[in-house]
Design a protein around this motif. Structure first.
Motif, PDB file in Angstrom:
ATOM      1  N   LEU A 172      79.315  44.061  10.657  1.00 16.46           N
ATOM      2  CA  LEU A 172      77.971  44.161  10.101  1.00 16.46           C
ATOM      3  C   LEU A 172      77.746  45.575   9.582  1.00 16.46           C
ATOM      4  CD1 LEU A 172      75.923  42.288  12.877  1.00 16.46           C
ATOM      5  CD2 LEU A 172      76.871  41.337  10.768  1.00 16.46           C
ATOM      6  N   ASN A 173      77.025  45.685   8.472  1.00 16.62           N
ATOM      7  CA  ASN A 173      76.756  46.984   7.867  1.00 16.62           C
ATOM      8  C   ASN A 173      75.288  47.348   8.062  1.00 16.62           C
ATOM      9  OD1 ASN A 173      76.075  49.019   5.658  1.00 16.62           O
ATOM     10  ND2 ASN A 173      78.278  48.803   5.351  1.00 16.62           N
ATOM     11  N   SER A 174      75.039  48.571   8.491  1.00 13.42           N
ATOM     12  CA  SER A 174      73.673  49.013   8.763  1.00 13.42           C
ATOM     13  C   SER A 174      72.768  48.886   7.542  1.00 13.42           C
ATOM     14  CB  SER A 174      73.684  50.465   9.257  1.00 13.42           C
ATOM     15  OG  SER A 174      74.429  50.582  10.447  1.00 13.42           O
ATOM     16  N   TYR A 175      73.333  49.064   6.350  1.00 12.38           N
ATOM     17  CA  TYR A 175      72.545  48.962   5.120  1.00 12.38           C
ATOM     18  C   TYR A 175      71.902  47.576   4.992  1.00 12.38           C
ATOM     19  CZ  TYR A 175      71.474  48.542   0.140  1.00 12.38           C
ATOM     20  OH  TYR A 175      70.844  48.310  -1.053  1.00 12.38           O
ATOM     21  N   ASP A 176      72.580  46.557   5.471  1.00  8.62           N
ATOM     22  CA  ASP A 176      72.081  45.191   5.337  1.00  8.62           C
ATOM     23  C   ASP A 176      70.918  44.893   6.279  1.00  8.62           C
ATOM     24  OD1 ASP A 176      73.880  44.360   3.319  1.00  8.62           O
ATOM     25  OD2 ASP A 176      75.461  44.117   4.818  1.00  8.62           O
ATOM     26  N   PHE A 177      70.608  45.840   7.156  1.00  8.77           N
ATOM     27  CA  PHE A 177      69.534  45.620   8.124  1.00  8.77           C
ATOM     28  C   PHE A 177      68.478  46.729   8.068  1.00  8.77           C
ATOM     29  CE2 PHE A 177      73.171  43.207   9.415  1.00  8.77           C
ATOM     30  CZ  PHE A 177      72.609  41.960   9.655  1.00  8.77           C
ATOM     31  N   GLY A 178      68.273  47.226   6.831  1.00  6.93           N
ATOM     32  CA  GLY A 178      67.128  48.094   6.584  1.00  6.93           C
ATOM     33  C   GLY A 178      67.368  49.579   6.707  1.00  6.93           C
ATOM     34  N   LEU A 179      68.621  50.022   6.765  1.00  4.67           N
ATOM     35  CA  LEU A 179      68.901  51.453   6.856  1.00  4.67           C
ATOM     36  C   LEU A 179      69.712  51.917   5.648  1.00  4.67           C
ATOM     37  CD1 LEU A 179      69.974  51.797  10.605  1.00  4.67           C
ATOM     38  CD2 LEU A 179      67.742  52.320   9.607  1.00  4.67           C
ATOM     39  N   PRO A 180      69.382  53.071   5.060  1.00  4.03           N
ATOM     40  CA  PRO A 180      70.165  53.582   3.927  1.00  4.03           C
ATOM     41  C   PRO A 180      71.415  54.322   4.403  1.00  4.03           C
ATOM     42  CG  PRO A 180      68.311  55.028   4.326  1.00  4.03           C
ATOM     43  CD  PRO A 180      68.189  53.902   5.319  1.00  4.03           C
ATOM     44  N   GLN A 181      72.256  53.624   5.155  1.00  3.34           N
ATOM     45  CA  GLN A 181      73.500  54.187   5.651  1.00  3.34           C
ATOM     46  C   GLN A 181      74.612  53.144   5.512  1.00  3.34           C
ATOM     47  OE1 GLN A 181      75.683  55.779   9.771  1.00  3.34           O
ATOM     48  NE2 GLN A 181      73.541  55.177   9.828  1.00  3.34           N
ATOM     49  N   ASP A 182      75.718  53.540   4.909  1.00  4.13           N
ATOM     50  CA  ASP A 182      76.870  52.649   4.740  1.00  4.13           C
ATOM     51  C   ASP A 182      77.716  52.723   6.008  1.00  4.13           C
ATOM     52  OD1 ASP A 182      78.922  51.079   3.820  1.00  4.13           O
ATOM     53  OD2 ASP A 182      79.756  52.587   2.451  1.00  4.13           O
ATOM     54  N   ARG A 183      77.370  51.904   6.993  1.00  8.46           N
ATOM     55  CA  ARG A 183      78.006  51.976   8.309  1.00  8.46           C
ATOM     56  C   ARG A 183      78.504  50.588   8.719  1.00  8.46           C
ATOM     57  NH1 ARG A 183      77.159  55.843  12.277  1.00  8.46           N
ATOM     58  NH2 ARG A 183      77.768  55.294  14.416  1.00  8.46           N
ATOM     59  N   ASP A 184      79.795  50.382   8.646  1.00  6.90           N
ATOM     60  CA  ASP A 184      80.410  49.130   9.073  1.00  6.90           C
ATOM     61  C   ASP A 184      80.811  49.226  10.534  1.00  6.90           C
ATOM     62  OD1 ASP A 184      80.391  47.396   6.852  1.00  6.90           O
ATOM     63  OD2 ASP A 184      82.091  48.432   5.944  1.00  6.90           O
ATOM     64  N   ARG A 185      80.431  48.229  11.322  1.00  2.00           N
ATOM     65  CA  ARG A 185      80.841  48.152  12.715  1.00  2.00           C
ATOM     66  C   ARG A 185      81.129  46.702  13.086  1.00  2.00           C
ATOM     67  NH1 ARG A 185      81.539  52.732  12.100  1.00  2.00           N
ATOM     68  NH2 ARG A 185      80.891  54.523  13.376  1.00  2.00           N
ATOM     69  N   ILE A 186      82.143  46.509  13.918  1.00  2.00           N
ATOM     70  CA  ILE A 186      82.438  45.165  14.406  1.00  2.00           C
ATOM     71  C   ILE A 186      81.581  44.894  15.636  1.00  2.00           C
ATOM     72  CG2 ILE A 186      84.401  46.016  15.763  1.00  2.00           C
ATOM     73  CD1 ILE A 186      85.640  43.263  15.563  1.00  2.00           C
ATOM     74  N   PHE A 187      81.002  43.692  15.683  1.00  2.00           N
ATOM     75  CA  PHE A 187      80.242  43.250  16.847  1.00  2.00           C
ATOM     76  C   PHE A 187      80.929  42.015  17.421  1.00  2.00           C
ATOM     77  CE2 PHE A 187      77.294  45.961  14.716  1.00  2.00           C
ATOM     78  CZ  PHE A 187      76.533  46.529  15.730  1.00  2.00           C
ATOM     79  N   ILE A 188      81.275  42.104  18.687  1.00  2.05           N
ATOM     80  CA  ILE A 188      81.930  41.006  19.391  1.00  2.05           C
ATOM     81  C   ILE A 188      80.895  40.367  20.312  1.00  2.05           C
ATOM     82  CG2 ILE A 188      83.785  40.367  20.982  1.00  2.05           C
ATOM     83  CD1 ILE A 188      85.291  42.882  20.028  1.00  2.05           C
ATOM     84  N   VAL A 189      80.606  39.094  20.065  1.00  2.76           N
ATOM     85  CA  VAL A 189      79.558  38.381  20.795  1.00  2.76           C
ATOM     86  C   VAL A 189      80.176  37.222  21.562  1.00  2.76           C
ATOM     87  CG1 VAL A 189      77.458  36.998  20.558  1.00  2.76           C
ATOM     88  CG2 VAL A 189      77.796  39.019  19.116  1.00  2.76           C
ATOM     89  N   GLY A 190      79.780  37.095  22.814  1.00  2.00           N
ATOM     90  CA  GLY A 190      80.257  35.976  23.621  1.00  2.00           C
ATOM     91  C   GLY A 190      79.112  35.269  24.305  1.00  2.00           C
ATOM     92  N   ILE A 191      79.180  33.929  24.373  1.00  2.00           N
ATOM     93  CA  ILE A 191      78.194  33.111  25.098  1.00  2.00           C
ATOM     94  C   ILE A 191      78.963  32.274  26.113  1.00  2.00           C
ATOM     95  CG2 ILE A 191      76.436  31.302  24.912  1.00  2.00           C
ATOM     96  CD1 ILE A 191      75.852  32.247  22.102  1.00  2.00           C
TER      97      ILE A 191
END
Length: 456
Positions: A172-191
């Motif tokens: 997910l990239n921070s820019y896509d969630f309302g921040l003017p920063q090009d920051r890619d990070r992997i998020f690992i989610v488990g249920i």
């Protein structure tokens, strides 16, 4: 009042929330590798209660406790080093954490699971197995998804799956969630796989509210001029678009930032010979070296010194004194028995301490890091829309009169989506280090908001 003025008066943490519905149901969470609370802020806003937090960095602990652990009678546990955490005396709905990323970061030594910090994943597995949360969210650098680290990522996903979880991951990239920063990070989610809706989770879609640097960083000017469109033939030599162009570099528009580097080229690349008084002949010599330094016929490296014998074949009537003059101007340097190369030979170092200068209207600044950046923001806009004059106009109107500023720790906080009320470390350097290490608050907010629907 312009829209940018209104936004600057708002708490950026509130800015990304208007279209979201806060979940009122209470849940508990455990904050591993807590840092300064990038996970805690959005989870608390969504109704979560932190039962305990784990962190070993003394300065980060100070900042975390100053912001969140203000009640001396709180039952919240400080758990210290994750290696000492076992089964907890209470139930946990969600475990979160930004697992140390250096083993997979290009800024680190890329040792992966062979790095002691990479082995902390074993402690993550143990804590999850012993406490069986309904779900977890773990964050790491995008480098973990790259081919060289495929084995490590598969190992992590396999182990978490074996513990009884449906595990999914996405960058997910921070820019896509309302921040003017090009920051890619992997998020690992488990249920946990015994929950009814464990297979239904999908990652959140990008938000519509896109803002620019001038909407977040105070003290910089904004202009609402309409950018011109150009044919790639005008912007790129031979009309060939370089494969290395990033997400925020349009193929039909002038870039909104300038890169200071002698070993790359482009319509917004500023070279040493653009900033130092040089003749047309000297500029020609530099451009010939730039064009040929990476050719394999001159050596195996990604950039090789070129000997005088090579250069005199490429540049008619070349005199050794011409090269010596460029050495004296500190544009070139002589490498014994090898030839000549640029004195500024690392992109990360930039030129004169500057790597990039972003214009106020830029969509996003480069990724903030714990080690700091050499990136700056122009305090005035640049409305020149003529490709042939663009770079020189920037040098004359922004660079030479020093109309640009470094990012402050407060700027870092805003670019990471921390609320205005957040108390930053007293030291600017420490503050920037902590925010560079932090997770972007709006990304976690939107991700957790979706996740909670499947576990509550």
């Amino acid at each position: 009042m312009q829209i940018s003025d209104k936004i600057q008066q708002l708490d950026l943490f509130q800015l990304f929330k208007p279209n979201l519905v806060t979940i009122k149901t209470k849940f508990t969470f455990l904050d591993l590798f807590a840092g300064i609370g990038g996970f805690r802020i959005p989870l608390s806003e969504l109704g979560g209660i932190c039962m305990g937090y784990s962190e070993i960095d003394k300065e980060a602990i100070k900042t975390y406790q100053k912001n969140f652990v203000t009640d001396p009678d709180s039952n919240e546990l400080f758990l210290g080093d994750i290696t000492n955490i076992n089964q907890l005396p209470f139930d946990i709905d969600v475990i979160v954490g930004g697992v140390p990323c250096q083993p997979w970061s290009i800024a680190g030594k890329l040792k992966g699971l062979d790095d002691p910090r990479g082995k902390l994943w074993l402690d993550v597995f143990r804590v999850v197995e012993l406490n069986k949360p309904k779900a977890f969210i773990f964050e790491n650098v995008k480098g973990l998804t790259e081919p060289r680290n495929k084995g490590s990522l598969n190992y992590i996903i396999s182990n978490l799956t074996t513990l009884g979880y449906v595990v999914k991951y996405q960058v997910l990239n921070s820019y896509d969630f309302g921040l003017p920063q090009d920051r890619d990070r992997i998020f690992i989610v488990g249920i946990r796989n015994d929950l009814e809706n464990c297979w239904g989770f999908t990652f959140p879609k990008p938000l519509d509210n896109k803002i620019k640097l001038c909407d977040v960083i105070t003290g910089i000017q904004k202009s609402d001029f309409v950018k011109k469109k150009f044919s790639p033939k005008i912007l790129f030599e031979g009309g060939k678009v370089p494969a290395s162009r990033g997400r925020f570099q349009k193929v039909d528009e002038l870039n909104d930032f300038f890169t200071f580097a002698d070993i790359r080229d482009g319509h917004t690349t500023v070279h040493s010979w653009d900033l130092t008084e040089t003749s047309d002949r000297e500029k020609l010599i530099c451009k010939v070296i730039l064009k040929n330094r990476r050719k394999k016929i001159y050596g195996p490296k990604d950039g090789n010194p070129l000997s005088f014998e090579v250069l005199e074949k490429l540049i008619p009537n070349l005199d050794p004194q011409e090269l010596d003059s460029l050495v004296q101007k500190e544009i070139l340097r002589s490498v014994e028995d090898k030839g000549y190369e640029f004195a500024n030979s690392k992109i990360s170092s930039g030129i004169n301490g500057i790597s990039k200068i972003f214009l106020p209207q830029s969509n996003a600044i480069a990724t903030l890091t714990a080690t700091g950046t050499r990136d700056f923001v122009a305090t005035v806009s640049l409305e020149c829309q003529e490709p042939e004059l663009y770079k020189q106009s920037f040098i004359q109107k922004i660079y030479l009169p020093y109309k640009f500023k470094p990012l402050t720790a407060q700027d870092y906080a805003k670019l990471q989506g921390f609320p205005e009320s957040f108390q930053i470390a007293d030291s600017e350097t420490t503050g920037k280090h902590q925010f560079g290490n932090a997770v972007s608050v709006p990304v976690v907010y939107n991700l957790a908001k979706v996740l909670l629907k499947f576990i509550l």
